[in-house]
Design a protein around this motif. Sequence first.
Motif, PDB file in Angstrom:
ATOM      1  N   GLN A   1      32.012  38.791  83.538  1.00 49.22           N
ATOM      2  CA  GLN A   1      31.035  39.711  84.160  1.00 49.22           C
ATOM      3  C   GLN A   1      30.182  40.456  82.789  1.00 49.22           C
ATOM      4  O   GLN A   1      29.082  40.474  83.001  1.00 49.22           O
ATOM      5  N   ALA A   2      30.858  40.577  81.817  1.00 50.53           N
ATOM      6  CA  ALA A   2      30.154  40.990  80.542  1.00 50.53           C
ATOM      7  C   ALA A   2      28.906  40.219  80.263  1.00 50.53           C
ATOM      8  O   ALA A   2      28.023  40.594  79.684  1.00 50.53           O
TER       9      ALA A   2
ATOM     10  N   CYS B   1      26.711  46.763  77.944  1.00 51.77           N
ATOM     11  CA  CYS B   1      27.490  45.766  78.773  1.00 51.77           C
ATOM     12  C   CYS B   1      28.746  45.239  78.223  1.00 51.77           C
ATOM     13  O   CYS B   1      29.635  44.442  78.806  1.00 51.77           O
TER      14      CYS B   1
ATOM     15  N   SER C   1      25.660  48.892  88.670  1.00 53.19           N
ATOM     16  CA  SER C   1      25.600  50.026  87.494  1.00 53.19           C
ATOM     17  C   SER C   1      24.120  49.545  86.784  1.00 53.19           C
ATOM     18  O   SER C   1      23.521  50.266  86.258  1.00 53.19           O
TER      19      SER C   1
ATOM     20  N   ARG D   1      35.398  47.924  72.492  1.00 57.05           N
ATOM     21  CA  ARG D   1      34.469  47.379  73.370  1.00 57.05           C
ATOM     22  C   ARG D   1      34.080  46.027  72.546  1.00 57.05           C
ATOM     23  O   ARG D   1      33.706  46.025  71.306  1.00 57.05           O
TER      24      ARG D   1
ATOM     25  N   ASN E   1      28.203  43.732  93.478  1.00 55.80           N
ATOM     26  CA  ASN E   1      29.309  43.961  92.611  1.00 55.80           C
ATOM     27  C   ASN E   1      29.094  45.117  91.844  1.00 55.80           C
ATOM     28  O   ASN E   1      27.966  45.682  91.252  1.00 55.80           O
ATOM     29  N   LYS E   2      30.055  46.189  91.673  1.00 53.38           N
ATOM     30  CA  LYS E   2      29.985  47.470  91.197  1.00 53.38           C
ATOM     31  C   LYS E   2      29.284  47.536  89.769  1.00 53.38           C
ATOM     32  O   LYS E   2      28.319  48.300  89.148  1.00 53.38           O
ATOM     33  N   HIS E   3      29.591  46.553  88.914  1.00 55.77           N
ATOM     34  CA  HIS E   3      29.219  46.338  87.514  1.00 55.77           C
ATOM     35  C   HIS E   3      27.534  46.113  87.543  1.00 55.77           C
ATOM     36  O   HIS E   3      26.831  46.762  86.693  1.00 55.77           O
TER      37      HIS E   3
ATOM     38  N   THR F   1      30.426  37.527  90.098  1.00 53.18           N
ATOM     39  CA  THR F   1      29.926  38.559  89.286  1.00 53.18           C
ATOM     40  C   THR F   1      28.747  39.371  89.772  1.00 53.18           C
ATOM     41  O   THR F   1      28.313  40.207  89.064  1.00 53.18           O
TER      42      THR F   1
ATOM     43  N   LEU G   1      26.121  40.337  82.552  1.00 53.68           N
ATOM     44  CA  LEU G   1      25.279  41.775  82.356  1.00 53.68           C
ATOM     45  C   LEU G   1      24.453  41.696  80.964  1.00 53.68           C
ATOM     46  O   LEU G   1      23.287  41.870  80.920  1.00 53.68           O
TER      47      LEU G   1
ATOM     48  N   HIS H   1      32.620  44.557  77.169  1.00 53.79           N
ATOM     49  CA  HIS H   1      33.830  44.807  77.936  1.00 53.79           C
ATOM     50  C   HIS H   1      34.746  45.562  77.123  1.00 53.79           C
ATOM     51  O   HIS H   1      34.876  45.619  76.022  1.00 53.79           O
TER      52      HIS H   1
END
Length: 410
Positions: free
Chosen positions: A155-156, A294, A202, A329, A197-199, A183, A159, A296
């Motif tokens: 996911q990261a 972005c 955003s 992060r 996807n919620k990410h 993703t 993004l 993680h």
Amino acid sequence: MHEAQMLKQQGKKIKDIAEALRKSERMIHYYLAEPSRPRKKRDYPSKLDPFKPYIDTILEDDPSFNREVLLRNLRKQKYQGGITILRDYAAKKAAEINRKAVIRFETEPGFQAQVDWKELGNRLVDGSWKKLYAFVMVFGYSRKPFVMHTTSMDQATVLMCHVLAFQYFGGVPQEILYDNMKTAFIYSTSLEKWVPNKHLLSLARHYGFTPRRCQVRRPQTKGKVERFIHFYEHNFWIEHKAFPVVLDELSEAVLHWTDRICQKKINGLDETRNERFSHEKPFLTPLPEQTFDCRHSTAVRVSGESLVRVKNNWYSVPPKYIGEQLTVRIDPLCHQAEITVGEVSIRTFAINHDERNMRYYLPEHTQALRELWQKQYSIPKSRRRVIPKTDVDVRSPYQHEKLFSVGEAS
């Protein structure tokens, strides 16, 4: 059959034709009654057959593509045939492309981009074997592409690739089209439909675009990025896949390659990608002042040795945070990590993936930890404060002498 028909046209009788051809009169009647059938042409296998999909891809983008250059590219793919058969097939295919009436689905400038991944398999990347991927975003109107090579599709990473693509284009389209990437879209059992996807949602809210999911079993709805990936695979990647990969060098090479193809005219449109993008860019949504984070995020607890574990190693923080929970992060592309408490940054460092269970102390953290130990050890045992949720007794001189004898690293 042909001889019988010729004799018939000369005015010969059936009996005379049968005697001349030494056939029965019944057979002559059959020959004359049966229309001439075209002889079925036998298909022979060709050395060019395995390479025709690649040739079709090149010619669809440029029907006049130089045949000598095409032959050199095929030689790299183990083609053993000659150029004559290649010229014949290329001329026939180019004629079909030029005759074909193409009805293109054209999006408005700045309206849509399409995103997809290309899996490149296990490769020797920066000295170790990893899975390699290519993230691709293509603008619908201009066909201008962005390609980013990564060793993950998490996911990261997805993004971060979006953010870098927006920075490369200098703006954001109104909507972006995806397939069934987890993703990007997930299936909601409560709503009984696919939702973003919620990410990703955003990210979309931050940059002001709408994520769209293409129709199931309808790859042509995302055809621009699909065609470009096929073109990328057989024009760029074919020249690099045989060699070990240095990720930074590969990213620089693909950037030069995309700049080069953006200067060529698109077949059927009589414009280059750069020319069309110059019309498209004013319609893009401007980039926001603040870049979307972005990275993680992971919660970690500081051990009694004033260390936090990140991936496979330990990194020091100020001893005042012993026993507290901090946030790490991690940038998925450059592998930089930042340790924070709330919005306050404590430390940034490069993650070491080559070693395991190593302790990396900053000199100031080592000195502060020594002072903390000396201060606590000077207090009578009955009055010492017990630090909860720690792995090592911070008061023990043995532990710290052993710890500091390992050495310090930044």
